[in-house]
Design an enzyme around this catalytic site. Structure first.
Site, short mmCIF file in Angstrom:
data_model
loop_
_atom_site.label_atom_id
_atom_site.label_comp_id
_atom_site.label_asym_id
_atom_site.label_seq_id
_atom_site.Cartn_x
_atom_site.Cartn_y
_atom_site.Cartn_z
N HIS A 162 -5.08 8.42 12.33
CA HIS A 162 -4.91 7.04 12.20
C HIS A 162 -3.61 6.75 11.68
O HIS A 162 -3.30 5.59 11.11
CB HIS A 162 -5.80 6.30 11.23
CG HIS A 162 -7.22 6.03 11.83
ND1 HIS A 162 -8.41 5.64 11.21
CD2 HIS A 162 -7.56 6.26 13.27
CE1 HIS A 162 -9.35 5.84 12.05
NE2 HIS A 162 -8.95 6.00 13.40
N ARG A 178 0.71 -1.40 -0.06
CA ARG A 178 -0.14 -0.14 -0.08
C ARG A 178 0.75 1.20 0.02
O ARG A 178 0.39 2.13 -0.73
CB ARG A 178 -0.77 0.00 1.08
CG ARG A 178 -2.08 -0.98 0.98
CD ARG A 178 -3.07 -1.29 2.02
NE ARG A 178 -3.52 0.06 2.72
CZ ARG A 178 -3.84 0.38 3.79
NH1 ARG A 178 -3.80 -0.48 4.95
NH2 ARG A 178 -4.45 1.28 4.14
N ALA A 218 -17.16 12.18 -4.41
CA ALA A 218 -16.51 13.06 -3.68
C ALA A 218 -15.95 14.14 -4.52
O ALA A 218 -16.08 15.53 -4.29
CB ALA A 218 -15.34 12.68 -2.78
N CYS A 248 9.71 3.48 15.13
CA CYS A 248 10.53 2.44 15.86
C CYS A 248 9.96 2.25 17.30
O CYS A 248 9.87 2.96 18.07
CB CYS A 248 12.20 3.09 15.91
SG CYS A 248 13.13 1.85 16.91
C1 BJW Z 1 -17.13 7.63 -1.22
C2 BJW Z 1 -16.62 7.26 -2.78
C3 BJW Z 1 -16.61 8.57 -3.46
C4 BJW Z 1 -16.64 5.41 -1.71
N1 BJW Z 1 -17.12 9.55 -3.05
N2 BJW Z 1 -17.56 8.64 -0.92
C5 BJW Z 1 -17.47 -1.92 19.98
C6 BJW Z 1 -18.08 -0.80 20.00
C7 BJW Z 1 -17.73 0.39 19.41
C8 BJW Z 1 -16.49 0.66 19.41
C9 BJW Z 1 -15.57 -0.64 19.41
C10 BJW Z 1 -16.11 -1.67 19.71
N3 BJW Z 1 -15.10 -2.75 19.74
C11 BJW Z 1 -13.99 -2.10 19.38
C12 BJW Z 1 -14.29 -0.81 19.21
C13 BJW Z 1 -13.13 0.07 19.29
C14 BJW Z 1 -12.70 0.12 17.60
C15 BJW Z 1 -13.86 0.20 16.68
O1 BJW Z 1 -14.24 1.12 16.15
N4 BJW Z 1 -14.25 -1.02 15.96
C16 BJW Z 1 -15.35 -0.95 15.06
C17 BJW Z 1 -15.02 -1.93 13.96
C18 BJW Z 1 -16.63 -1.21 16.05
N5 BJW Z 1 -11.87 1.25 17.35
C19 BJW Z 1 -10.57 1.26 17.57
O2 BJW Z 1 -9.66 0.17 18.09
C20 BJW Z 1 -9.83 2.45 17.82
N6 BJW Z 1 -9.19 2.91 19.08
C21 BJW Z 1 -9.83 3.08 19.93
O3 BJW Z 1 -10.98 3.01 20.06
O4 BJW Z 1 -8.98 3.36 21.28
C22 BJW Z 1 -9.65 3.58 22.28
C23 BJW Z 1 -9.30 5.12 22.67
C24 BJW Z 1 -10.07 5.94 21.72
C25 BJW Z 1 -9.94 7.40 22.10
C26 BJW Z 1 -9.54 7.75 23.19
C27 BJW Z 1 -9.06 6.88 24.07
C28 BJW Z 1 -8.92 5.37 24.00
C29 BJW Z 1 -8.58 2.43 16.76
C30 BJW Z 1 -9.32 2.51 15.25
C31 BJW Z 1 -8.02 2.20 14.16
C32 BJW Z 1 -8.65 2.16 12.84
N7 BJW Z 1 -7.49 1.54 11.83
C33 BJW Z 1 -7.80 1.55 10.68
C34 BJW Z 1 -6.52 1.06 9.78
C35 BJW Z 1 -5.56 2.15 9.56
C36 BJW Z 1 -4.29 1.68 8.99
C37 BJW Z 1 -4.51 1.33 7.55
O5 BJW Z 1 -4.84 2.12 6.59
O6 BJW Z 1 -4.36 0.08 7.47
O7 BJW Z 1 -8.19 3.01 10.13
S1 BJW Z 1 -9.25 0.59 10.04
C38 BJW Z 1 -9.80 1.60 8.60
O8 BJW Z 1 -11.20 1.92 9.09
C39 BJW Z 1 -8.83 2.48 8.49
C40 BJW Z 1 -9.79 3.78 8.35
O9 BJW Z 1 -9.31 4.94 8.78
C41 BJW Z 1 -10.88 3.32 9.26
C42 BJW Z 1 -12.49 4.04 8.70
O10 BJW Z 1 -12.58 3.57 7.28
P1 BJW Z 1 -13.21 4.81 6.43
O11 BJW Z 1 -12.47 5.78 5.92
O12 BJW Z 1 -14.53 5.08 7.11
O13 BJW Z 1 -13.39 3.80 5.09
P2 BJW Z 1 -14.75 2.77 4.58
O14 BJW Z 1 -14.14 1.81 3.54
O15 BJW Z 1 -15.27 2.13 5.88
O16 BJW Z 1 -15.81 3.77 4.10
C43 BJW Z 1 -15.74 4.53 2.94
C44 BJW Z 1 -16.64 5.31 2.76
O17 BJW Z 1 -16.40 6.09 1.47
C45 BJW Z 1 -18.17 4.54 2.47
O18 BJW Z 1 -19.17 5.29 3.18
C46 BJW Z 1 -18.58 4.91 1.09
O19 BJW Z 1 -19.64 5.01 0.61
C47 BJW Z 1 -17.59 6.12 0.76
N8 BJW Z 1 -17.14 6.35 -0.71
N9 BJW Z 1 -16.33 5.85 -2.54
C48 BJW Z 1 -17.37 9.80 -1.71
N10 BJW Z 1 -16.20 8.14 -4.64
#
Ligand code: BJW
Length: 235
Positions: free
Chosen positions: A112, A58, A222, A120
């Site tokens: 993120h 990636r 977008a 490191c």
């Molecule tokens: C278009 C389009 C076009 C397409 N035009 N639109 C149970 C309940 C609630 C929470 C939790 C739970 N169990 C665990 C949790 C917490 C967990 C979580 O949320 N889990 C869920 C699965 C429920 N979260 C965490 O663990 C986070 N940490 C945390 O909570 O720590 C505790 C804490 C927080 C705050 C303070 C203190 C403590 C960490 C989350 C890390 C996410 N990491 C990733 C990977 C990053 C590295 C990598 O890139 O590999 O981040 S996962 C992945 O998802 C990535 C993204 O940033 C993230 C969000 O995805 P995104 O951007 O929304 O993409 P998509 O594919 O989901 O959506 C795309 C959208 O675009 C769609 O809507 C399309 O329609 C649209 N689209 N084409 C406009 N042309």
């Protein structure tokens, strides 16, 4: 409502038309790889070669992609809004690509992490990194072969949360662009922004999981709806 300060949350959808895969759409990254195999600290401990290969691929790919009209429009807003309205724009991105910056935006916060940084695990130093990590290169600061992608995996705490909440407290308008609203804490920002008094707007291809929390939703690609909204804001 008179708008001065704007917080914009972006997700994978803003980079989709640049050719970068989203996560949860059909054909997205999580259809090709199980999250638990590549995007958790446990996965990295269990099979670092697999995780490094996933991120090396990636990291190489994003360097062949170009910012699109949505990145350019947000950069224009970032530059021109302070002169027009005397307020601030903060782009909080969940994306680990650098297309907002290459599109010309200055006020970008990567909650993120970033593909083009290596972290490191031995000495905590961060380094700009454009090449692979799977061959375990030494850390330029301490020489340990302990570099990992500087991205936030599930179960890790996203970056700069204090700054994000400080900006949400000052925001008059919260705009969410191209994110599914599936991942917390980013998915909760709309409710926080509302509770703190901001107007809320969603720009997405389809309704996100948190769509009901937004005052207004505009649907479309977008590259079309973001420039149109920015034109409206800048008059
Ligand atoms: C278009 C389009 C076009 C397409 N035009 N639109 C149970 C309940 C609630 C929470 C939790 C739970 N169990 C665990 C949790 C917490 C967990 C979580 O949320 N889990 C869920 C699965 C429920 N979260 C965490 O663990 C986070 N940490 C945390 O909570 O720590 C505790 C804490 C927080 C705050 C303070 C203190 C403590 C960490 C989350 C890390 C996410 N990491 C990733 C990977 C990053 C590295 C990598 O890139 O590999 O981040 S996962 C992945 O998802 C990535 C993204 O940033 C993230 C969000 O995805 P995104 O951007 O929304 O993409 P998509 O594919 O989901 O959506 C795309 C959208 O675009 C769609 O809507 C399309 O329609 C649209 N689209 N084409 C406009 N042309």
């Amino acid at each position: 409502m008179h708008v001065r300060n704007i917080v914009i949350l972006t997700g994978a959808g803003v980079s989709a038309e640049s050719g970068i895969d989203t996560f949860r759409d059909a054909g997205g990254l999580w259809e090709q790889h199980r999250v638990e195999d590549v995007a958790t600290p446990e996965a990295f401990a269990r099979d670092p070669d697999l995780v490094h290969r996933f991120y090396d691929m990636r990291r190489a790919a994003i360097q062949t992609k170009q910012p699109n009209a949505a990145h350019a429009a947000l950069a224009r807003l970032d530059r021109e809004w302070p002169k027009k309205a005397g307020g601030e724009v903060l782009i909080v991105t969940q994306n680990v690509d650098d297309l907002h910056e290459r599109g010309g935006a200055l006020n970008v916060l990567h909650m993120h992490g970033e593909h083009l940084t290596a972290w490191c695990a031995a000495c905590d130093a961060r380094h700009r990194w454009t090449g692979p990590l799977s061959h375990r290169p030494p850390c330029p600061a301490c020489a340990a072969p302990a570099l990992r992608p500087d991205v936030v995996w599930f179960g890790e705490v996203p970056y700069r949360m204090d700054e994000i909440f400080a900006a949400l407290r000052e925001a008059d308008l919260f705009v969410s662009i191209g994110t599914s609203g599936a991942v917390y804490p980013a998915a909760g920002f709309v409710r926080a922004a509302r509770d703190l008094g901001a107007r809320t707007l969603e720009l997405n291809l389809e309704r996100s999981q948190g769509s009901a929390w937004f005052d207004e939703t505009r649907l479309g690609p977008a590259t079309e709806i973001v420039p149109a909204w920015v034109d409206e804001m800048l008059g």
